[in-house]
Design a protein around this motif. Structure first.
Motif, PDB file in Angstrom:
ATOM      1  N   ALA A 130       0.888  -1.291   0.283  1.00 47.15           N
ATOM      2  CA  ALA A 130       0.042  -0.100   0.135  1.00 47.15           C
ATOM      3  C   ALA A 130       0.717   1.277  -0.080  1.00 47.15           C
ATOM      4  O   ALA A 130       0.361   2.294  -0.729  1.00 47.15           O
ATOM      5  N   GLU A 131       2.001   1.163   0.787  1.00 42.42           N
ATOM      6  CA  GLU A 131       3.001   2.374   0.686  1.00 42.42           C
ATOM      7  C   GLU A 131       3.671   2.403  -0.507  1.00 42.42           C
ATOM      8  O   GLU A 131       4.318   3.671  -0.812  1.00 42.42           O
ATOM      9  N   ALA A 132       4.110   1.308  -1.412  1.00 45.00           N
ATOM     10  CA  ALA A 132       4.830   1.288  -2.419  1.00 45.00           C
ATOM     11  C   ALA A 132       4.435   2.155  -3.445  1.00 45.00           C
ATOM     12  O   ALA A 132       5.276   2.639  -4.539  1.00 45.00           O
ATOM     13  N   PHE A 133       3.079   2.621  -3.713  1.00 46.06           N
ATOM     14  CA  PHE A 133       2.450   3.183  -4.901  1.00 46.06           C
ATOM     15  C   PHE A 133       2.076   4.462  -4.518  1.00 46.06           C
ATOM     16  O   PHE A 133       1.178   4.617  -3.579  1.00 46.06           O
ATOM     17  N   ASP A 134       2.548   5.336  -5.396  1.00 42.25           N
ATOM     18  CA  ASP A 134       2.206   6.696  -4.947  1.00 42.25           C
ATOM     19  C   ASP A 134       0.698   6.931  -5.413  1.00 42.25           C
ATOM     20  O   ASP A 134       0.137   6.841  -6.492  1.00 42.25           O
ATOM     21  N   PRO A 135      -0.091   7.653  -4.427  1.00 41.80           N
ATOM     22  CA  PRO A 135      -1.533   7.595  -4.520  1.00 41.80           C
ATOM     23  C   PRO A 135      -1.856   8.604  -5.674  1.00 41.80           C
ATOM     24  O   PRO A 135      -3.113   8.564  -6.217  1.00 41.80           O
ATOM     25  N   ALA A 136      -1.040   9.474  -6.120  1.00 38.40           N
ATOM     26  CA  ALA A 136      -1.226  10.465  -7.339  1.00 38.40           C
ATOM     27  C   ALA A 136      -0.905   9.704  -8.580  1.00 38.40           C
ATOM     28  O   ALA A 136      -1.810  10.063  -9.411  1.00 38.40           O
ATOM     29  N   GLU A 137      -0.463   8.661  -8.531  1.00 34.25           N
ATOM     30  CA  GLU A 137      -0.518   7.870 -10.000  1.00 34.25           C
ATOM     31  C   GLU A 137      -1.176   6.504  -9.967  1.00 34.25           C
ATOM     32  O   GLU A 137      -1.275   5.918 -10.994  1.00 34.25           O
ATOM     33  N   TRP A 138      -1.143   5.935  -8.756  1.00 35.87           N
ATOM     34  CA  TRP A 138      -1.663   4.480  -8.773  1.00 35.87           C
ATOM     35  C   TRP A 138      -3.052   4.274  -8.067  1.00 35.87           C
ATOM     36  O   TRP A 138      -3.273   4.968  -7.051  1.00 35.87           O
ATOM     37  N   HIS A 139      -3.748   3.462  -8.699  1.00 37.23           N
ATOM     38  CA  HIS A 139      -4.981   2.770  -7.820  1.00 37.23           C
ATOM     39  C   HIS A 139      -4.553   1.254  -7.483  1.00 37.23           C
ATOM     40  O   HIS A 139      -4.040   0.448  -8.583  1.00 37.23           O
ATOM     41  N   VAL A 140      -4.613   0.602  -6.388  1.00 31.27           N
ATOM     42  CA  VAL A 140      -3.915  -0.431  -5.742  1.00 31.27           C
ATOM     43  C   VAL A 140      -5.227  -1.470  -5.407  1.00 31.27           C
ATOM     44  O   VAL A 140      -6.055  -1.016  -4.758  1.00 31.27           O
ATOM     45  N   PRO A 194      -6.938   0.447   8.849  1.00 30.11           N
ATOM     46  CA  PRO A 194      -7.397   1.790   7.818  1.00 30.11           C
ATOM     47  C   PRO A 194      -6.434   1.781   6.477  1.00 30.11           C
ATOM     48  O   PRO A 194      -5.308   1.901   6.580  1.00 30.11           O
ATOM     49  N   LEU A 195      -7.046   1.744   5.427  1.00 31.51           N
ATOM     50  CA  LEU A 195      -6.409   1.641   4.032  1.00 31.51           C
ATOM     51  C   LEU A 195      -6.273   3.274   3.595  1.00 31.51           C
ATOM     52  O   LEU A 195      -7.203   3.805   3.833  1.00 31.51           O
ATOM     53  N   PRO A 196      -5.175   3.736   2.956  1.00 33.86           N
ATOM     54  CA  PRO A 196      -5.431   4.856   2.007  1.00 33.86           C
ATOM     55  C   PRO A 196      -6.374   4.803   0.939  1.00 33.86           C
ATOM     56  O   PRO A 196      -6.676   3.721   0.670  1.00 33.86           O
ATOM     57  N   ALA A 197      -6.880   5.925   0.633  1.00 33.93           N
ATOM     58  CA  ALA A 197      -7.828   6.150  -0.394  1.00 33.93           C
ATOM     59  C   ALA A 197      -7.614   5.571  -1.687  1.00 33.93           C
ATOM     60  O   ALA A 197      -8.660   5.117  -2.359  1.00 33.93           O
ATOM     61  N   HIS A 198      -6.424   5.230  -2.004  1.00 28.91           N
ATOM     62  CA  HIS A 198      -6.345   4.718  -3.547  1.00 28.91           C
ATOM     63  C   HIS A 198      -6.032   3.212  -3.333  1.00 28.91           C
ATOM     64  O   HIS A 198      -5.642   2.434  -4.527  1.00 28.91           O
ATOM     65  N   VAL A 199      -6.079   2.685  -2.175  1.00 29.79           N
ATOM     66  CA  VAL A 199      -5.906   1.179  -2.076  1.00 29.79           C
ATOM     67  C   VAL A 199      -7.670   0.572  -1.879  1.00 29.79           C
ATOM     68  O   VAL A 199      -8.408   0.923  -0.735  1.00 29.79           O
ATOM     69  N   GLU A 200      -7.789  -0.645  -2.370  1.00 31.18           N
ATOM     70  CA  GLU A 200      -9.086  -1.568  -2.139  1.00 31.18           C
ATOM     71  C   GLU A 200      -8.551  -2.654  -1.873  1.00 31.18           C
ATOM     72  O   GLU A 200      -7.637  -3.281  -2.474  1.00 31.18           O
ATOM     73  N   LEU A 228      10.150  -1.973  -3.523  1.00 31.64           N
ATOM     74  CA  LEU A 228       9.061  -2.450  -4.329  1.00 31.64           C
ATOM     75  C   LEU A 228       8.647  -1.427  -5.475  1.00 31.64           C
ATOM     76  O   LEU A 228       8.633  -1.623  -6.508  1.00 31.64           O
ATOM     77  N   SER A 229       8.757  -0.162  -4.994  1.00 34.14           N
ATOM     78  CA  SER A 229       8.466   0.804  -6.000  1.00 34.14           C
ATOM     79  C   SER A 229       9.419   0.900  -7.058  1.00 34.14           C
ATOM     80  O   SER A 229       9.261   1.233  -8.115  1.00 34.14           O
TER      81      SER A 229
END
Length: 408
Positions: A254-264, A279-285, A356-357
């Motif tokens: 979840a931390e490896a992918f920039d929320p501005a560029e990625w949906h995970v 709790p998960l960041p908004a860009h992760v489902e 990973l990023s």
């Protein structure tokens, strides 16, 4: 061939290791055989009854002694040897008697098995006068390449005990000492391999005994999953259907992918407790499970454990893979991704979001990646899948006289 019109219906039996990754690749060919009017029976752990019956086949079940090796965070060679020995005992003491009891009055024409069920399946095929066919959910073995030597330490005391168990089991069923080499070989005279030759390690060394039919990828119903509408790239993250407790790993992803560029999109494994992720960041489902073919056509990368089922689905859709294997043949598959130029491999132990990023960024920046992915995608799709597998199985079944012909 139209549905249900087999001129000479046959009975096909599967004796497979109690793991979804071994059973799932066979379900496509099983469905195809059933559609042609044949009968299909699985001797399978009770956990997999639903998958078998959903495919339309008959499930003859038992309770496997399999432990949690494949779900262990850091499996060791000793643990692999111990569980391998226990599973060997299970196959000859539980699986074999269960199969023989069921098939005594209804012998199959063909018995299909994998490298974990060699002993009971080959002996059963001999006693029942069935045609034996070995299936390979992962890399096949031949005189040039040995999966067994890659995975097992032949000098481990439990491996020697296992060899004694095999010899005793086979000789007790009439297999002479001079035949033990053939019955203990890593391959058979007829082999179905559920990957394309292009992905097989030393693929050019395999002869006509091996049919590389590739995977059967089933497209999920429309609307199973919808990609984000904002144009961000999608990353799919999975450790397979039996991942177990890997929540720390998923948080790293979840931390490896920039929320501005990625949906995970994460699939944690059947029965996973999603609440344990926190709790998960908004860009992760996150999902306990989701059919990967619903996501892969939209995904820029798959991050996975290097399970062959996951790899084949990704390559079928032309999706590159970053693999974090933890042991045994998964390491081989991860290395093969790199050799073929369609993926990267990272050690699972000590992985960080930054590493990973960087691996994802380096893979996607490779200028040769699109061409290599296209070539592998073609190889996977043109291997033949369930239709070719069923064609071959019908041909091999014809080597055994049909009940009608035998009674004529």
């Amino acid at each position: 061939m139209p549905n249900g019109t087999a001129p000479n219906p046959r009975h096909f039996a599967f004796l497979l290791f109690a793991d979804f990754g071994h059973i799932a690749p066979t379900l496509g060919p099983a469905r195809e055989l059933l559609a042609r009017g044949h009968r299909v029976t699985y001797v399978v752990d009770e956990r997999f009854r639903p998958a078998v019956e959903e495919a339309g086949a008959t499930a003859v079940t038992y309770t496997s002694a399999r432990g949690d090796f494949y779900r262990a965070a850091d499996p060791t060679p000793d643990r692999l040897a111990r569980e391998g020995y226990e599973l060997l005992l299970d196959t000859v003491r539980t699986v074999f008697p269960r199969a023989m009891d069921h098939f005594a009055a209804d012998a199959p024409d063909v018995i299909l098995y994998d490298y974990e069920t060699v002993a009971p399946a080959r002996v059963a095929a001999r006693l029942l006068d069935a045609v034996p066919v070995q299936v390979s959910p992962s890399h096949a073995a031949n005189e040039t390449f040995s999966l067994r030597r890659q995975m097992w330490d032949a000098d481990h005391p439990l491996m020697r005990r296992g060899a004694s168990v095999l010899i005793e089991f086979m000789t007790s069923h009439g297999i002479g000492v001079q035949e033990l080499g053939r019955y203990g070989a890593e391959w058979d005279e007829r082999n179905l391999v559920f990957l394309p030759r292009a992905f097989q390690i030393r693929g050019d060394s395999f002869d006509e005994r091996f049919a590389f039919v590739g995977p059967t990828v089933t497209e999920p119903p429309a609307g199973t999953w919808t990609p984000p509408a904002d144009g961000r790239r999608t990353a799919l993250v999975s450790l397979g259907t039996e991942a177990g407790d890997r929540h720390a790993f998923f948080r790293v992803c979840a931390e490896a992918f920039d929320p501005a560029e990625w949906h995970v999109v994460m699939t944690l494994g059947r029965g996973a407790d999603l609440d344990r992720l926190g709790p998960l960041p908004a860009h992760v489902e996150a999902h306990a499970w989701l059919p990967h073919p619903a996501v892969l056509p939209h995904a820029a990368v798959l991050v996975c454990h290097a399970g062959m089922g996951s790899i084949m689905e990704a390559l079928y859709h032309g999706t590159p893979v970053v693999a974090l294997p933890r042991a045994h043949e998964l390491d081989l598959s991860a290395r093969r991704l790199e050799e073929c130029g369609v993926g990267r491999s990272l050690p699972r132990r000590g992985v960080t979001a930054r590493r990973l990023s960087d691996a994802v960024a380096g893979l996607l920046a490779d200028p040769l990646l699109p061409r290599r992915l296209a070539e592998m995608r073609t190889a996977v799709r043109e291997a033949g899948g369930a239709v070719r597998a069923a064609d071959l199985l019908e041909d091999w079944a014809a080597e055994r006289p049909s009940p009608a012909a035998a009674g004529a």
